[in-house]
Design a protein around this motif. Structure first.
Motif, PDB file in Angstrom:
ATOM      1  N   ARG A   3       0.850  -1.197   0.000  1.00 25.94           N
ATOM      2  CA  ARG A   3       0.000   0.000   0.000  1.00 25.94           C
ATOM      3  C   ARG A   3       0.882   1.241   0.000  1.00 25.94           C
ATOM      4  O   ARG A   3       1.895   1.293   0.685  1.00 25.94           O
ATOM      5  N   GLU A  27      -2.782  -1.128  -3.390  1.00 23.77           N
ATOM      6  CA  GLU A  27      -3.687  -0.073  -2.943  1.00 23.77           C
ATOM      7  C   GLU A  27      -2.953   1.265  -2.965  1.00 23.77           C
ATOM      8  O   GLU A  27      -1.827   1.363  -2.486  1.00 23.77           O
ATOM      9  N   TYR A  29      -3.604   5.257  -1.888  1.00 22.99           N
ATOM     10  CA  TYR A  29      -4.430   6.247  -1.203  1.00 22.99           C
ATOM     11  C   TYR A  29      -3.888   7.622  -1.546  1.00 22.99           C
ATOM     12  O   TYR A  29      -2.675   7.806  -1.642  1.00 22.99           O
ATOM     13  N   LYS A  40      -4.994   9.724   6.890  1.00 24.84           N
ATOM     14  CA  LYS A  40      -4.992   8.502   6.074  1.00 24.84           C
ATOM     15  C   LYS A  40      -3.857   7.571   6.473  1.00 24.84           C
ATOM     16  O   LYS A  40      -4.005   6.353   6.417  1.00 24.84           O
ATOM     17  N   GLU A  43      -5.125   5.718   9.393  1.00 23.60           N
ATOM     18  CA  GLU A  43      -6.205   4.796   9.024  1.00 23.60           C
ATOM     19  C   GLU A  43      -5.697   3.574   8.264  1.00 23.60           C
ATOM     20  O   GLU A  43      -6.121   2.448   8.529  1.00 23.60           O
ATOM     21  N   TYR A  44      -4.779   3.767   7.314  1.00 25.55           N
ATOM     22  CA  TYR A  44      -4.397   2.688   6.411  1.00 25.55           C
ATOM     23  C   TYR A  44      -3.021   2.072   6.670  1.00 25.55           C
ATOM     24  O   TYR A  44      -2.721   1.015   6.134  1.00 25.55           O
ATOM     25  N   PRO A  46       0.115   2.654   5.485  1.00 27.56           N
ATOM     26  CA  PRO A  46       0.711   2.231   4.210  1.00 27.56           C
ATOM     27  C   PRO A  46       2.176   1.815   4.365  1.00 27.56           C
ATOM     28  O   PRO A  46       2.847   2.186   5.321  1.00 27.56           O
TER      29      PRO A  46
END
Length: 116
Positions: A3, A27, A29, A40, A43-44, A46
């Motif tokens: 990600r 992915e 973002y 973000k 949240e993710y 990466p």
């Protein structure tokens, strides 16, 4: 599954980079400033963050500091269209994974992917 989070305040550049990064990451973002980028990131979580330095609300250097306060091992590449050496030296002082001038040479960016 790899990600990436791309943080860039220029909408046109963001769309182009999102498409390009989608060829290498499962992915992608996108955030449009450092504040949204930090949200973000939280949240993710990466694997890689690529961020512009000069942005409204929170610049890329502050974003790096905030992310490193959460995860000191985060992989972050900073980018800027401003070739001022001061930004590059600040980025190195922060210990970022990489630094690239804009426009981004995708072959240069790809070299960092092998190091993930």
């Amino acid at each position: 599954m790899a990600r990436v989070l791309y943080v860039e305040d220029d909408l046109d550049v963001s769309e182009i980079m999102k498409d390009m990064l989608g060829m290498f990451f499962d992915e992608v973002y996108v955030a449009y400033d450092g504040v949204e980028g930090l949200d973000k990131y939280k949240e993710y979580n990466p694997d890689l963050v690529i961020s512009d330095i000069l942005m409204p609300r929170m610049d890329g250097l502050e974003l790096v500091k905030e992310i490193y306060s959460i995860n000191k091992d985060a992989k972050i590449i900073l980018t800027t269209a401003d070739n001022e050496l001061n930004y590059q030296s600040k980025a190195k002082e922060l210990g970022v994974f990489g630094y690239l001038n804009k426009p981004i040479d995708f072959s240069e960016l790809q070299k960092f992917f092998d190091k993930l």
